[in-house]
Design a protein around this motif. Structure first.
Motif, PDB file in Angstrom:
ATOM      1  N   TYR A  39       0.820  -1.208   0.000  1.00 22.79           N
ATOM      2  CA  TYR A  39       0.000   0.000   0.000  1.00 22.79           C
ATOM      3  C   TYR A  39       0.857   1.262   0.000  1.00 22.79           C
ATOM      4  CZ  TYR A  39      -3.067   3.691   1.697  1.00 22.79           C
ATOM      5  OH  TYR A  39      -3.733   4.879   1.834  1.00 22.79           O
ATOM      6  N   TRP A  40       1.888   1.265   0.855  1.00 25.08           N
ATOM      7  CA  TRP A  40       2.686   2.485   1.016  1.00 25.08           C
ATOM      8  C   TRP A  40       3.558   2.752  -0.208  1.00 25.08           C
ATOM      9  CZ3 TRP A  40       0.899   5.633   4.407  1.00 25.08           C
ATOM     10  CH2 TRP A  40       0.115   5.108   5.443  1.00 25.08           C
ATOM     11  N   PHE A  41       3.976   1.686  -0.869  1.00 26.21           N
ATOM     12  CA  PHE A  41       4.716   1.874  -2.126  1.00 26.21           C
ATOM     13  C   PHE A  41       3.791   2.455  -3.194  1.00 26.21           C
ATOM     14  CE2 PHE A  41       7.717  -0.766   0.006  1.00 26.21           C
ATOM     15  CZ  PHE A  41       8.940  -0.417  -0.527  1.00 26.21           C
ATOM     16  N   PHE A  42       2.542   1.987  -3.195  1.00 28.82           N
ATOM     17  CA  PHE A  42       1.580   2.513  -4.164  1.00 28.82           C
ATOM     18  C   PHE A  42       1.263   3.977  -3.859  1.00 28.82           C
ATOM     19  CE2 PHE A  42      -0.156  -2.075  -4.618  1.00 28.82           C
ATOM     20  CZ  PHE A  42       0.852  -2.371  -5.518  1.00 28.82           C
ATOM     21  N   ALA A  43       1.180   4.296  -2.557  1.00 27.52           N
ATOM     22  CA  ALA A  43       0.887   5.679  -2.179  1.00 27.52           C
ATOM     23  C   ALA A  43       2.018   6.601  -2.646  1.00 27.52           C
ATOM     24  CB  ALA A  43       0.698   5.788  -0.664  1.00 27.52           C
ATOM     25  N   SER A  96       3.987   6.032  -5.097  1.00 26.74           N
ATOM     26  CA  SER A  96       3.834   6.040  -6.549  1.00 26.74           C
ATOM     27  C   SER A  96       2.875   7.138  -7.004  1.00 26.74           C
ATOM     28  CB  SER A  96       3.241   4.690  -6.944  1.00 26.74           C
ATOM     29  OG  SER A  96       3.948   4.112  -7.975  1.00 26.74           O
ATOM     30  N   MET A  97       1.714   7.201  -6.366  1.00 27.82           N
ATOM     31  CA  MET A  97       0.676   8.168  -6.748  1.00 27.82           C
ATOM     32  C   MET A  97       1.150   9.598  -6.511  1.00 27.82           C
ATOM     33  SD  MET A  97      -1.940   6.552  -7.975  1.00 27.82           S
ATOM     34  CE  MET A  97      -0.730   5.549  -8.773  1.00 27.82           C
ATOM     35  N   LEU A  98       1.855   9.782  -5.389  1.00 30.20           N
ATOM     36  CA  LEU A  98       2.355  11.114  -5.048  1.00 30.20           C
ATOM     37  C   LEU A  98       3.357  11.597  -6.106  1.00 30.20           C
ATOM     38  CD1 LEU A  98       2.354  13.221  -2.687  1.00 30.20           C
ATOM     39  CD2 LEU A  98       4.448  12.130  -1.921  1.00 30.20           C
ATOM     40  N   LEU A  99       4.269  10.713  -6.484  1.00 26.58           N
ATOM     41  CA  LEU A  99       5.294  11.102  -7.452  1.00 26.58           C
ATOM     42  C   LEU A  99       4.694  11.314  -8.839  1.00 26.58           C
ATOM     43  CD1 LEU A  99       8.239   8.767  -6.360  1.00 26.58           C
ATOM     44  CD2 LEU A  99       7.777  11.122  -5.689  1.00 26.58           C
ATOM     45  N   LEU A 100       3.690  10.509  -9.172  1.00 31.07           N
ATOM     46  CA  LEU A 100       3.015  10.687 -10.467  1.00 31.07           C
ATOM     47  C   LEU A 100       2.383  12.077 -10.540  1.00 31.07           C
ATOM     48  CD1 LEU A 100       1.563   9.931 -13.133  1.00 31.07           C
ATOM     49  CD2 LEU A 100      -0.143   8.757 -11.772  1.00 31.07           C
ATOM     50  N   ALA A 101       1.727  12.476  -9.432  1.00 32.79           N
ATOM     51  CA  ALA A 101       1.085  13.793  -9.415  1.00 32.79           C
ATOM     52  C   ALA A 101       2.126  14.889  -9.668  1.00 32.79           C
ATOM     53  CB  ALA A 101       0.387  14.008  -8.077  1.00 32.79           C
ATOM     54  N   LEU A 102       3.272  14.734  -9.026  1.00 29.57           N
ATOM     55  CA  LEU A 102       4.344  15.710  -9.188  1.00 29.57           C
ATOM     56  C   LEU A 102       4.896  15.691 -10.616  1.00 29.57           C
ATOM     57  CD1 LEU A 102       5.378  17.557  -6.990  1.00 29.57           C
ATOM     58  CD2 LEU A 102       7.255  15.975  -6.587  1.00 29.57           C
ATOM     59  N   VAL A 160      10.952   6.598 -11.027  1.00 30.79           N
ATOM     60  CA  VAL A 160      10.821   6.244  -9.614  1.00 30.79           C
ATOM     61  C   VAL A 160       9.391   5.805  -9.274  1.00 30.79           C
ATOM     62  CG1 VAL A 160      11.228   6.942  -7.237  1.00 30.79           C
ATOM     63  CG2 VAL A 160      12.733   7.771  -9.019  1.00 30.79           C
ATOM     64  N   TRP A 161       8.374   6.473  -9.840  1.00 31.09           N
ATOM     65  CA  TRP A 161       7.012   6.055  -9.463  1.00 31.09           C
ATOM     66  C   TRP A 161       6.683   4.686 -10.043  1.00 31.09           C
ATOM     67  CZ3 TRP A 161       2.550   4.881 -12.142  1.00 31.09           C
ATOM     68  CH2 TRP A 161       2.275   5.490 -13.375  1.00 31.09           C
ATOM     69  N   ILE A 162       7.200   4.418 -11.254  1.00 31.02           N
ATOM     70  CA  ILE A 162       6.967   3.086 -11.830  1.00 31.02           C
ATOM     71  C   ILE A 162       7.697   2.025 -10.998  1.00 31.02           C
ATOM     72  CG2 ILE A 162       7.344   1.624 -13.857  1.00 31.02           C
ATOM     73  CD1 ILE A 162       5.502   3.634 -14.848  1.00 31.02           C
ATOM     74  N   LEU A 163       8.972   2.317 -10.633  1.00 27.76           N
ATOM     75  CA  LEU A 163       9.720   1.339  -9.836  1.00 27.76           C
ATOM     76  C   LEU A 163       9.063   1.124  -8.480  1.00 27.76           C
ATOM     77  CD1 LEU A 163      13.490   2.126 -10.541  1.00 27.76           C
ATOM     78  CD2 LEU A 163      12.169   0.139 -11.281  1.00 27.76           C
ATOM     79  N   GLY A 194       6.017  -2.339  -4.950  1.00 27.85           N
ATOM     80  CA  GLY A 194       4.777  -2.611  -4.234  1.00 27.85           C
ATOM     81  C   GLY A 194       4.133  -3.884  -4.760  1.00 27.85           C
ATOM     82  N   ALA A 195       4.100  -4.016  -6.089  1.00 29.32           N
ATOM     83  CA  ALA A 195       3.512  -5.208  -6.702  1.00 29.32           C
ATOM     84  C   ALA A 195       4.241  -6.455  -6.228  1.00 29.32           C
ATOM     85  CB  ALA A 195       3.590  -5.091  -8.221  1.00 29.32           C
TER      86      ALA A 195
END
Lengths: 141, 443
Positions: B10-14, B16-22, B59-62, B67-68
């Motif tokens: 979950y935290w890796f996905f979170a 991920s989402m934060l970095l994608l937004a940026l 970084v967000w993909i990694l 997370g996966a």
């Protein structure tokens, strides 16, 4: 019908064979072609210093050389042929912002020495045999 | 969710989402700059935005892949993650290294090599971080009860990705050599081992969602990753056409990179066929959309649009133009963005216990982001083709051509707004799910 172990053999076998060919071709290119095509004998300390300046300022973040980089500013492989050395040096040393056609470049204000290093790097880059890149505009009137 | 430690995902996905937004914010700054509105140039020059935009993507993909892996490996190996605390430390250090690199880019602190801008001292920290991650995954797999093909392919992809980071850390005086080995990282990642990771995640999702027998799915997984490596490894040659190496690569790169779409075509056919074959219809429609979506959009974006400019005769003109940006956007979105979205959509209900399986927000997020990205791709494509024609064929000066194509960036920014509204809805739903909960554990 294909079984799972046959599929695995296809994967592992294919990978090993193509990777071996890849390593062979790479070795051939790096030991035979690169020294000749890049004129490695002309790779002076000054050129290397220029490359370092090119990298430490992330010039590739806007420009391309060898067609690699970003697409915000001109391709610089043949910049010395195109613009001439004095023009390039003037741009590099200018402390005032430079914005051809309205597109701004960071005013780096390089020293004379640094600008000379970068020019040496561009000259070396311009002489590399790139298999015909960049192409001549064939519809130019 | 069967194992408590899967919650780490979950935290890796979170993150991920934060970095994608940026990442999207910096994308907009560049879109406007291309349009001629570069008011932020003094604070955020283009080269900074460009480095931040692409590095955040990686970084967000990694982070999504990690997370996966933290979710999939315990479930496939039937064993709790060996050390949860270390996984959290790995997460935090990954975030810190990423943030440090990105702040550095604003102060002219970087290595300035496309996609590998991270400065050297931070490179070593990345290596350390990835080793910790791999140690945890491998130990969990080793101690687990089962070693499935899916988990092995996924792990193999992750291990190779780590190994291939190393050639990018060798210093060369010769620009050609530098570029040659830079592509060992960049190309062999995105057109090689990352596809293994994608294939592993896709296989896991198809097993769970369609209910088709694991043996069938994993057999085709081998075929697809086989096609990936057979075409992709020698396909590296398409980056060697015009960088100062011999013409052998024009032939080898041309032939093998033209075969690269086969792996993606295989992936698309495979996903659709398994969906049709499956008798069990999983209620998580959002996850199903993203799973089939990633297989299809990656074929179009990475496969077909890559093929469009991979032949040397074409690439001679398109190399180093906006045509590359066209292909890059839909390829990364379709193959790697969407697979991360698919695994997030599948795992969130399992981790949190909230079954937001088939919501309007979820549907809208899927369609808006995909239509938006498709529109951006078309805008980049039109701008790119116009640029190629005017600059490379007619010989008009770079700056004048850029002025001619500014209008396409207006369309680009409009489509990007559509894309962003989709992503916003997706993140909104991500937040609505709430935190993972032990109550969501099932036997």
């Amino acid at each position: 019908m294909l079984s799972k172990s046959q599929a695995r053999t296809f994967f592992l076998g294919g990978t090993v064979i193509t990777f071996a060919i890849f390593l062979g071709l790479s070795w051939n290119s790096l030991s035979n072609a690169v020294p000749k095509q890049t004129h490695e004998e002309n790779l002076t300390d000054q050129v290397v210093r220029g490359k370092h300046l090119w990298e430490s300022n992330n010039c590739m973040g806007c420009h391309t050389i060898f067609g690699e980089g970003a697409y915000y500013a001109p391709e610089l492989t043949k910049v010395i042929d195109r613009r001439g050395e004095p023009f390039v040096k003037a741009v590099l040393t200018s402390k005032a912002p430079w914005a051809p056609n309205g597109r701004k470049m960071v005013a780096y204000g390089f020293s004379e020495n640094d600008a000379d290093d970068l020019v040496a790097f561009f000259k070396w880059i311009g002489e590399v045999d790139l298999n015909g890149f960049p192409p001549e505009p064939d519809l130019k009137q | 969710m069967k194992y408590k430690s899967q919650q780490v995902a979950y935290w890796f996905f979170a993150l991920s989402m934060l970095l994608l937004a940026l990442q999207i914010v910096y994308g907009f700054i560049m879109g406007f700059a291309h349009m001629g509105y570069d008011g932020l140039h003094d604070i955020f020059p283009f080269n900074t935005c460009r480095a931040v935009h692409t590095n955040l993507l990686v970084v967000w993909i990694l982070s999504g892949f990690m997370g996966a892996a933290y979710y999939i490996i315990p479930e496939e190996a039937e064993n709790e993650l060996v050390n949860v605390k270390l996984a959290y430390i790995q997460l935090i250090t990954l975030a810190l290294v990423g943030v440090a690199a990105i702040i550095g880019y604003h102060f002219n602190y970087w290595e300035g090599r496309k996609f590998l801008e991270i400065p050297r001292p931070l490179d070593y920290l990345v290596v350390l971080n990835v080793l910790t991650f791999l140690g945890l995954i491998l130990a969990t797999l080793y101690k687990g009860k089962k070693r499935t093909t899916t988990s092995l392919v996924l792990t193999m992809g992750l291990v190779f990705a780590a190994l291939l980071y190393l050639p990018g850390m060798i210093w060369f005086d010769n620009q050609t050599m530098d570029s040659f080995f830079r592509w060992w990282v960049v190309h062999l990642w995105v057109e090689g081992v990352w596809e293994l990771i994608m294939g592993g995640i896709l296989a896991f999702l198809l097993i769970k969602i369609t209910g088709v027998d694991r043996e069938v799915i994993e057999k085709w997984l081998y075929v697809i990753v086989g096609l990936t490596f057979i075409s992709g490894i020698l396909g590296t040659g398409h980056h060697y056409y015009y960088i100062g190496v011999d013409k052998t690569w024009l032939i080898v790169g041309g032939i093998f990179s033209a075969l690269e779409p086969l792996a993606f075509l295989g992936m698309a056919l495979f996903a659709v066929a398994m969906y049709r074959k499956g008798e069990k219809k999983h209620p998580n429609k959002t996850a199903l959309n993203w799973t089939l979506g990633t297989a299809i959009v990656s074929f179009v974006g990475a496969g077909l649009l890559g093929l469009a400019h991979t032949l040397p005769q074409v690439n001679m003109y398109t190399h180093g133009t906006l045509v590359t940006a066209m292909h890059g956007h839909l390829a990364f979105w379709g193959a790697y963005g969407m697979i991360v979205f698919a695994i997030i959509s599948y795992t969130m209900p399992n981790m949190t216990g909230r079954k937001l399986f088939n919501t309007n927000t979820g549907m809208l997020a899927f369609w808006l982001s995909n239509i938006g990205m498709l529109g951006m791709t078309v805008a980049f494509g039109v701008a790119g083709v116009a640029q190629v024609y005017l600059e490379r064929k007619v010989g008009i000066e770079f700056g004048l051509v850029q002025k001619e194509i500014q209008v396409h960036f207006f369309i680009l920014v409009c489509c990007a707004t559509l894309f962003t509204s989709g992503i916003t809805l997706y993140i909104y739903e991500f937040i609505k799910y709430g935190r993972p909960s032990n109550e969501a554990l099932v036997d």
